[in-house]
Design a protein around this motif. Structure first.
Motif, short mmCIF file in Angstrom:
data_model
loop_
_atom_site.label_atom_id
_atom_site.label_comp_id
_atom_site.label_asym_id
_atom_site.label_seq_id
_atom_site.Cartn_x
_atom_site.Cartn_y
_atom_site.Cartn_z
N ASP A 1 0.83 -1.22 0.00
CA ASP A 1 0.00 0.00 0.00
C ASP A 1 0.86 1.26 0.00
O ASP A 1 0.56 2.23 -0.71
CB ASP A 1 -0.92 0.01 1.22
N LYS A 2 1.93 1.25 0.78
CA LYS A 2 2.79 2.42 0.89
C LYS A 2 3.36 2.81 -0.47
O LYS A 2 3.43 4.00 -0.82
CB LYS A 2 3.92 2.14 1.87
N HIS A 3 3.78 1.80 -1.25
CA HIS A 3 4.42 2.07 -2.54
C HIS A 3 3.44 1.95 -3.71
O HIS A 3 3.86 2.07 -4.86
CB HIS A 3 5.61 1.13 -2.73
N LYS A 4 2.17 1.69 -3.40
CA LYS A 4 1.12 1.62 -4.42
C LYS A 4 1.52 0.65 -5.55
O LYS A 4 1.39 0.96 -6.74
CB LYS A 4 0.81 3.00 -4.98
N LEU A 5 2.01 -0.53 -5.17
CA LEU A 5 2.46 -1.52 -6.14
C LEU A 5 1.27 -2.11 -6.90
O LEU A 5 0.28 -2.53 -6.29
CB LEU A 5 3.24 -2.64 -5.45
N LYS A 6 1.37 -2.14 -8.22
CA LYS A 6 0.29 -2.62 -9.06
C LYS A 6 0.65 -3.88 -9.84
O LYS A 6 -0.22 -4.50 -10.45
CB LYS A 6 -0.12 -1.53 -10.06
N LEU A 7 1.92 -4.27 -9.86
CA LEU A 7 2.31 -5.45 -10.61
C LEU A 7 1.69 -6.69 -9.97
O LEU A 7 1.34 -6.68 -8.78
CB LEU A 7 3.82 -5.59 -10.67
N PRO A 8 1.55 -7.79 -10.73
CA PRO A 8 0.99 -9.02 -10.16
C PRO A 8 1.84 -9.52 -9.00
O PRO A 8 3.01 -9.85 -9.16
CB PRO A 8 1.04 -10.00 -11.34
N LEU A 9 1.26 -9.56 -7.81
CA LEU A 9 1.94 -9.98 -6.60
C LEU A 9 1.30 -11.26 -6.08
O LEU A 9 0.08 -11.34 -5.92
CB LEU A 9 1.86 -8.89 -5.53
N THR A 10 2.11 -12.26 -5.82
CA THR A 10 1.60 -13.55 -5.36
C THR A 10 2.39 -14.01 -4.14
O THR A 10 3.48 -13.50 -3.85
CB THR A 10 1.74 -14.63 -6.45
N TYR A 11 1.85 -14.99 -3.45
CA TYR A 11 2.61 -15.74 -2.45
C TYR A 11 2.85 -17.13 -3.02
O TYR A 11 1.93 -17.74 -3.58
CB TYR A 11 1.84 -15.89 -1.15
N ASP A 12 4.06 -17.61 -2.88
CA ASP A 12 4.33 -19.00 -3.24
C ASP A 12 3.54 -19.92 -2.30
O ASP A 12 3.13 -19.52 -1.21
CB ASP A 12 5.83 -19.28 -3.14
N ILE A 13 3.34 -21.16 -2.73
CA ILE A 13 2.59 -22.13 -1.93
C ILE A 13 3.52 -22.76 -0.91
O ILE A 13 4.50 -23.41 -1.28
CB ILE A 13 1.98 -23.21 -2.84
N PRO A 14 3.25 -22.60 0.38
CA PRO A 14 4.16 -23.14 1.39
C PRO A 14 4.04 -24.65 1.54
O PRO A 14 2.96 -25.21 1.39
CB PRO A 14 3.73 -22.42 2.67
N THR A 15 5.16 -25.30 1.81
CA THR A 15 5.17 -26.70 2.21
C THR A 15 5.67 -26.74 3.65
O THR A 15 5.90 -25.70 4.26
CB THR A 15 6.09 -27.53 1.30
N GLU A 16 5.88 -27.91 4.18
CA GLU A 16 6.36 -28.01 5.56
C GLU A 16 7.75 -27.39 5.71
O GLU A 16 8.07 -26.79 6.73
CB GLU A 16 6.40 -29.47 6.00
N ASP A 17 8.57 -27.53 4.65
CA ASP A 17 9.96 -27.08 4.74
C ASP A 17 10.30 -25.88 3.87
O ASP A 17 11.28 -25.19 4.14
CB ASP A 17 10.91 -28.23 4.36
N TYR A 18 9.51 -25.64 2.78
CA TYR A 18 9.93 -24.59 1.86
C TYR A 18 8.72 -24.07 1.10
O TYR A 18 7.63 -23.94 1.67
CB TYR A 18 11.02 -25.13 0.93
N TYR A 19 8.89 -23.80 -0.21
CA TYR A 19 7.83 -23.29 -1.06
C TYR A 19 7.83 -24.06 -2.37
O TYR A 19 8.89 -24.40 -2.91
CB TYR A 19 8.03 -21.80 -1.34
N VAL A 20 6.65 -24.31 -2.92
CA VAL A 20 6.49 -25.19 -4.08
C VAL A 20 7.25 -24.67 -5.30
O VAL A 20 8.08 -25.36 -5.89
CB VAL A 20 5.01 -25.38 -4.42
N VAL A 21 6.95 -23.44 -5.73
CA VAL A 21 7.55 -22.91 -6.96
C VAL A 21 9.03 -22.62 -6.77
O VAL A 21 9.86 -22.91 -7.63
CB VAL A 21 6.80 -21.66 -7.45
N ALA A 22 9.38 -22.05 -5.62
CA ALA A 22 10.79 -21.75 -5.34
C ALA A 22 11.63 -23.01 -5.39
O ALA A 22 12.77 -23.00 -5.90
CB ALA A 22 10.93 -21.08 -3.98
N GLU A 23 11.10 -24.11 -4.90
CA GLU A 23 11.84 -25.37 -4.94
C GLU A 23 11.97 -25.89 -6.36
O GLU A 23 13.03 -26.38 -6.76
CB GLU A 23 11.16 -26.42 -4.06
N LYS A 24 10.90 -25.76 -7.15
CA LYS A 24 10.96 -26.18 -8.56
C LYS A 24 12.04 -25.43 -9.32
O LYS A 24 12.70 -25.98 -10.20
CB LYS A 24 9.61 -25.92 -9.25
N TYR A 25 12.22 -24.16 -8.98
CA TYR A 25 13.18 -23.31 -9.69
C TYR A 25 14.55 -23.27 -9.02
O TYR A 25 15.47 -22.66 -9.55
CB TYR A 25 12.62 -21.90 -9.84
#
Length: 202
Positions: A116-140
């Motif tokens: 909100d402070k920076h009025k960001l408009k680009l597509p912002l997502t959260y990666d899908i969390p797993t027990e140990d990490y994140y789904v997409v981050a781990e794939k990449y």
């Protein structure tokens, strides 16, 4: 590592990376995805839950700039307004920028005020969390933030960068992704005669 430990690691990496514009002596990724590979496909909901974004295998046709970031990464905070400004330039073109947050809704009290402070408009997502990490981050193979992947319109990885990038550098990567700028077929020694070799490009 747990996601809370990841936050601590992100802060540590931020302190290291913030001393320079680019990360040095840190592997860019785990190597599970390399330049020239077809990027792993994924679909994520935007933070507000109103739409979805996708990239990689099964989601082609546009150049995709993937930015893995975290609120707890100081270089990420510094560059997100500039990346958002670049997004405004390219949002109706052949380029799509996707910011993939490695925080999660449990940190909304930090992330949403920053957006909100920076009025960001680009597509912002959260990666899908797993027990140990994140789904997409781990794939990449993401090991730190910010990490950039530039995919061409066919979904192939054209650039990987760990560390803060100037928008001018991102623009250069995008321009490179528009052209057949590399050859993926290497002729092995003795595989065939020079006279039979034909140039190929991707």
């Amino acid at each position: 590592m747990s996601r809370l430990i990841y936050a601590a690691v992100a802060i540590s990496l931020a302190l290291i990376i913030s001393t320079t514009s680019y990360a040095e002596n840190i592997p860019a990724t785990t190597g599970v995805v390399r330049v020239g590979d077809l990027a792993p496909g994924f679909t994520l909901k935007t933070i507000d839950g109103k739409s979805e974004v996708c990239a990689g295998e099964g989601c082609t046709g546009k150049i995709k700039v993937l930015v893995f970031w975290s609120f707890f990464c100081f270089p990420c905070q510094a560059e997100m307004p500039d990346i958002d400004e670049y997004n405004e330039e390219v949002k109706d073109t052949d380029v799509e920028i996707i910011a993939i947050g490695l925080d999660g809704h449990e940190f909304d009290n930090f992330v949403l005020p920053f957006i909100d402070k920076h009025k960001l408009k680009l597509p912002l997502t959260y990666d899908i969390p797993t027990e140990d990490y994140y789904v997409v981050a781990e794939k990449y193979g993401v090991v730190g933030t910010p990490t950039f992947f530039v995919l061409d319109a066919e979904g192939k990885v054209r650039n990987i960068q760990l560390g803060r990038l100037k928008v001018s550098a991102i623009k250069a990567m995008v321009e490179s992704a528009r052209s057949n700028a590399f050859c993926s077929d290497i002729i092995k020694p003795g595989a065939r005669k020079v006279s039979e070799a034909k140039p190929s490009s991707n």
